[in-house]
Design a protein around this motif. Structure first.
Motif, PDB file in Angstrom:
ATOM      1  N   ILE B  89       0.832  -1.204   0.000  1.00  0.00           N
ATOM      2  CA  ILE B  89       0.000   0.000   0.000  1.00  0.00           C
ATOM      3  C   ILE B  89       0.870   1.259   0.000  1.00  0.00           C
ATOM      4  N   SER B  92       2.382   1.690  -3.317  1.00  0.00           N
ATOM      5  CA  SER B  92       1.401   2.129  -4.312  1.00  0.00           C
ATOM      6  C   SER B  92       1.106   3.613  -4.168  1.00  0.00           C
ATOM      7  N   ILE B  93       0.999   4.070  -2.919  1.00  0.00           N
ATOM      8  CA  ILE B  93       0.759   5.492  -2.685  1.00  0.00           C
ATOM      9  C   ILE B  93       1.948   6.322  -3.170  1.00  0.00           C
ATOM     10  N   THR B  96       1.601   6.493  -6.982  1.00  0.00           N
ATOM     11  CA  THR B  96       0.480   7.228  -7.587  1.00  0.00           C
ATOM     12  C   THR B  96       0.347   8.637  -7.057  1.00  0.00           C
ATOM     13  N   GLN B  97       0.708   8.869  -5.783  1.00  0.00           N
ATOM     14  CA  GLN B  97       0.454  10.192  -5.211  1.00  0.00           C
ATOM     15  C   GLN B  97       1.709  11.034  -5.013  1.00  0.00           C
ATOM     16  N   THR B 150      -6.087   2.912   3.585  1.00  0.00           N
ATOM     17  CA  THR B 150      -6.839   2.724   2.334  1.00  0.00           C
ATOM     18  C   THR B 150      -8.337   2.883   2.530  1.00  0.00           C
ATOM     19  N   TYR B 153     -10.275   0.368   0.361  1.00  0.00           N
ATOM     20  CA  TYR B 153     -10.361   0.383  -1.104  1.00  0.00           C
ATOM     21  C   TYR B 153      -8.985   0.213  -1.730  1.00  0.00           C
ATOM     22  N   ILE B 155      -5.842   0.766  -4.284  1.00  0.00           N
ATOM     23  CA  ILE B 155      -5.250   1.927  -4.959  1.00  0.00           C
ATOM     24  C   ILE B 155      -4.905   1.498  -6.379  1.00  0.00           C
ATOM     25  N   ARG B 156      -5.573   2.065  -7.344  1.00  0.00           N
ATOM     26  CA  ARG B 156      -5.359   1.659  -8.723  1.00  0.00           C
ATOM     27  C   ARG B 156      -5.718   2.796  -9.659  1.00  0.00           C
ATOM     28  N   ALA B 245      -2.715  -3.070  -8.868  1.00  0.00           N
ATOM     29  CA  ALA B 245      -3.475  -2.406  -7.806  1.00  0.00           C
ATOM     30  C   ALA B 245      -2.842  -2.697  -6.459  1.00  0.00           C
TER      31      ALA B 245
END
Lengths: 500, 325
Positions: B89, B92-93, B96-97, B150, B153, B155-156, B245
């Protein structure tokens, strides 16, 4: 006396309420072998553990070349040139001999700042150190596959591999054969000849006398005296160690009548790899001593009689009945009890009280309708506590509040409550101070006389076996070397019987 | 007497040495199972199926590598699955962020895993707390944090550029499998050739002896736990890449798989003994078993029963092996 290269001044150490060392001062010169002797619990190991950095003294100072030093880890002591080969085996069983010798001191290859091991150089170095001590051990074999004696030698090689100038050898010969011992002594002499020094701890007083340049005696954590090995007699050493002459601590020799009934008769008992073809008998009221080195198969025999392991051949007659106990429970129900050597690990329940420890196997007898009949249980325990002259505070105290000798008595009480007929005791006085030891020995004698108990007493201390036992079974490498009357034997004659 | 024993052992040919090796049992079992499946089914040996099995083994296998280190120092890490999830997670953050470059995400996540593994290590090695309890607690914490971050949910999407780590292939071999095998090879080298590796064996085999030998046992223990976190994070982020994801459920079920793989491979729960090759084979065996049940049309529900039975058989075989030695 040569100039001391290492000195301990007024070292004191406490463990809780126990004063393990009290103002002990000791020094060693270059090329000197200084023996430290004393009974179990005299403080020898504590002192050596302070020297090698495993323990820190409460007060006092250590000096190397007259400079004060402080060790907060074994590594620092090793860096200062002090290494120990402890009595207890402290190796990694799954690793090879060579790797154990070089553990933590592997030789690094030139890449990655020495983090990567140069195996070739490391092995060569290990073999060099091993061969100084012994040339029969395969450096590639797993330590776990070696005999106790070989492991002891590996441990000494390990200590030597640190390039120490002061080596502490704690009972190095306890498990060694004659040949290995002679070889070790050669090494000790060559080590001394290089100007290095050795603190030597041993129960074998003849060894101490032959090897030492100086002998220091510890008793109850304090210096009891220093002896010159050239003039000191065995009698003097024992008197200093015990605090009274050895003759004052002997049990009277006695003779068990030949018509006393035989309670246990063992014929041809064999368990391959542990013991072969053992035959002996035990009479009512008799104490049969079992003498032999660690690894002679004594403990294995006891465990087999008790039903912990199975013999592959041979017969056991118990009170005239052919018997083969297949579990300790069966043996206990028949009144044959085994008191293991490791009292702490296998004997006591450290979190429970004295009463509970004594009554544990007899609980069923005190079952009431709803709850335990605690008062009756307590009363019976107290009877035995008194019978065995056990010194306790409250019977509800944890058993760990007692000294080793008194713990041992509680365990004996436990089995008397279970109506024991035959007690097999494995090193019952190990780690117990001299006077408590004498008391336990007296209790054992009394139990055989007053209650007709029969006892098999396993002990590495030949003196104990000679004093307490009526007859002695001498074992070596799993075989009985003979059964002799205790009266008229000496430590020398027993050793001779064991080794030839 | 000692000599005789040695010469007789040396003169016996190497079958005995093979049998002494911790991973011998699992290798035999894996080969036998693969043979069986290739006879019983048409498509087990197809290249598509083999690469699917290997990829499946890679994720749990990476976690198992770290677990093996921890087990070998005499510990256990129950938090690895949750650590994998949390790391996936966070990775992924970051992708993406925070706009970290896709190529840096894997090392970044591994660093994060190292950090949370170090928390376990600090408690176990630094404060000498029981590893079972410490990692039971951090398991809950890591899993809980994953949900907090999350909200439950996924992250995708994570994007095509990042998908190469989970979905890509090198000469037909899935990237996760390559990474798994390279990591395994590095660990084999570390355990066999470096001071740190040998200290792991020493610490697990006899802590007192290790202390006496001047080994910094706490540091070794700490490092083992930190590395376990790192390997878990690696597995987690590769899985996220494959799924495109960062799902909160990443890592669920990996804990048992990792411990099982290590034990099947001959790692002792008491420490001091273990083999990376064994763990790799153990992870493969688990994946082949799962794959086999599917190919043979056995209900998926039976899969866990079969895995459990295999573990029991493995323990029995190990018992026999040690007795015969």
């Amino acid at each position: 006396m040569p100039d001391p290269i290492f000195e301990a001044r007024n070292i004191s150490k406490r463990f809780g309420p126990v004063r393990a060392l009290n103002e002990v001062s000791i020094a060693i010169g270059a090329g000197e072998l200084h023996s430290i002797i004393g009974e179990n619990g005299a403080g020898k190991s504590t002192l050596m553990n302070i020297f090698c950095g495993r323990l820190r003294p409460d007060t006092g100072a250590l000096l190397i070349d007259r400079q004060p030093v402080h060790f907060s880890s074994p590594k620092q002591a090793a860096a200062a040139g002090i290494a120990i080969a402890p009595q207890e085996i402290n190796l990694v069983p799954a690793l090879s001999v060579a790797e154990n010798i070089m553990l933590g001191a592997q030789i690094g290859a030139r890449i990655c700042g020495g983090a990567v091991i140069d195996w070739k150089a490391t092995r060569a170095e290990a073999i060099r150190h091993l061969h100084e001590v012994d040339d029969q051990i395969d450096p590639a074999s797993r330590v776990g596959d070696l005999s106790k004696a070989q492991q002891q030698l590996v441990q000494i090689a390990r200590a030597a591999a640190t390039d120490a100038r002061i080596l502490i050898l704690d009972e190095p010969t306890a498990t060694l054969t004659h040949r290995e011992t002679a070889r070790l002594f050669d090494y000790i002499r060559s080590f001394k000849a290089r100007g290095h020094s050795i603190f030597y701890i041993s129960h074998r007083l003849d060894e101490v006398k032959a090897l030492s340049d100086r002998i220091t005696v510890l008793r109850d954590g304090a210096l009891a005296g220093t002896l010159d090995p050239a003039t000191a007699t065995r009698e003097e050493m024992v008197t200093l160690m015990a605090g009274r002459p050895p003759s004052a601590m002997r049990q009277e020799p006695r003779r068990i009548p030949g018509d006393a009934p035989v309670v246990l008769k063992v014929t041809g008992l064999t368990r391959p790899g542990e013991f072969q073809d053992l035959s002996f008998s035990l009479r009512k009221g008799e104490i049969l001593g079992v003498s032999g080195l660690i690894g002679s198969g004594r403990t294995e025999m006891a465990k087999c009689l008790f039903g912990l392991t199975r013999a592959t051949a041979g017969e056991i007659e118990y009170f005239g009945q052919k018997t083969r106990f297949t579990s300790p429970l069966q043996a206990i129900q028949a009144g044959l009890i085994y008191l293991p050597e490791e009292r702490k690990q296998e004997g006591i329940f450290p979190l429970l009280s004295i009463v509970e420890n004594a009554a544990m196997p007899s609980m069923a007898r005190f079952r009431g309708l709803l709850a335990m009949r605690n008062r009756e249980m307590l009363a019976e325990v107290m009877d035995y506590i008194a019978l065995l002259k056990t010194r306790i505070g409250s019977p509800r105290d944890a058993i760990t509040t007692l000294s080793g000798g008194n713990q041992q008595k509680v365990i004996i009480a436990r089995w008397l409550m279970r109506d024991a007929k035959v007690l097999i005791m494995d090193e019952p006085t190990r780690g117990i101070d001299v006077n408590a030891k004498f008391e336990i020995q007296a209790v054992l004698r009394r139990l055989t006389e007053e209650r007709g108990l029969s006892i098999i007493l396993i002990s590495s201390e030949m003196e104990e076996v000679l004093d307490v036992a009526d007859r002695i079974l001498v074992m070596h490498e799993g075989r009985a070397r003979g059964i002799v009357d205790a009266a008229g034997e000496s430590q020398e004659s027993l050793l001779k019987l064991a080794m030839t | 007497m000692g000599d005789k024993m040695n010469t007789s052992r040396a003169s016996l040919f190497s079958l005995q040495r093979f049998w002494r090796w911790e991973a011998s049992g699992i290798l035999v079992a894996l080969v036998a199972l693969a043979l069986l499946l290739s006879i019983a089914t048409d498509n087990f040996m197809s290249s598509y199926n083999i690469s699917a099995v290997a990829r499946q083994a890679a994720f749990v296998g990476l976690v198992a590598l770290g677990q093996t280190l921890v087990l070998m120092v005499g510990g256990i890490d129950l938090s690895v699955g949750a650590a994998a999830g949390l790391s996936a997670i966070v990775g992924s953050i970051a992708l993406t962020q925070w706009g970290i470059h896709p190529w840096l995400i894997v090392p970044f996540t591994m660093g994060f895993g190292l950090l949370i593994g170090a928390i376990n290590g600090a408690f176990v090695a630094g404060l000498r707390l029981n590893p079972f309890i410490v990692t039971l607690a951090t398991w809950e914490i890591f899993a809980g944090l994953t949900l907090v971050i999350t909200g439950g949910y996924p992250i995708r999407p994570l994007g095509e550029a990042f998908g190469v780590f989970g979905k890509g292939e090198i000469f037909g071999v899935p990237v996760p499998v390559v990474i798994f095998l390279v990591a395994g090879a590095i660990l084999i080298w570390v355990l066999g050739q470096t001071r740190f590796g040998r200290n792991i064996f020493a610490l697990g085999g006899n802590r007192d002896a290790a202390v006496l030998a001047g080994i910094r046992v706490r540091w070794v223990e700490f490092a083992a736990f930190a590395l376990a976190g790192m390997f878990a994070a690696l597995a987690g982020i590769l899985y996220a890449s494959r799924m495109d994801a960062g799902q909160p459920s990443v890592g669920e079920g990996w804990l048992m798989g990792a411990i099982t793989a290590a034990i099947l491979g001959g790692t002792s729960l008491r420490g001091g003994q273990g083999s990376i090759v064994g763990t790799i084979l153990g992870a493969l065996l688990l994946a082949v078993l799962a794959n086999g049940t599917v190919l043979l049309n056995v209900s998926g529900f039976w899969q866990r029963v079969i895995v459990g039975a295999v573990v029991l058989v493995a323990v029995l075989v190990d018992l026999l092996r040690r007795r015969s030695n």
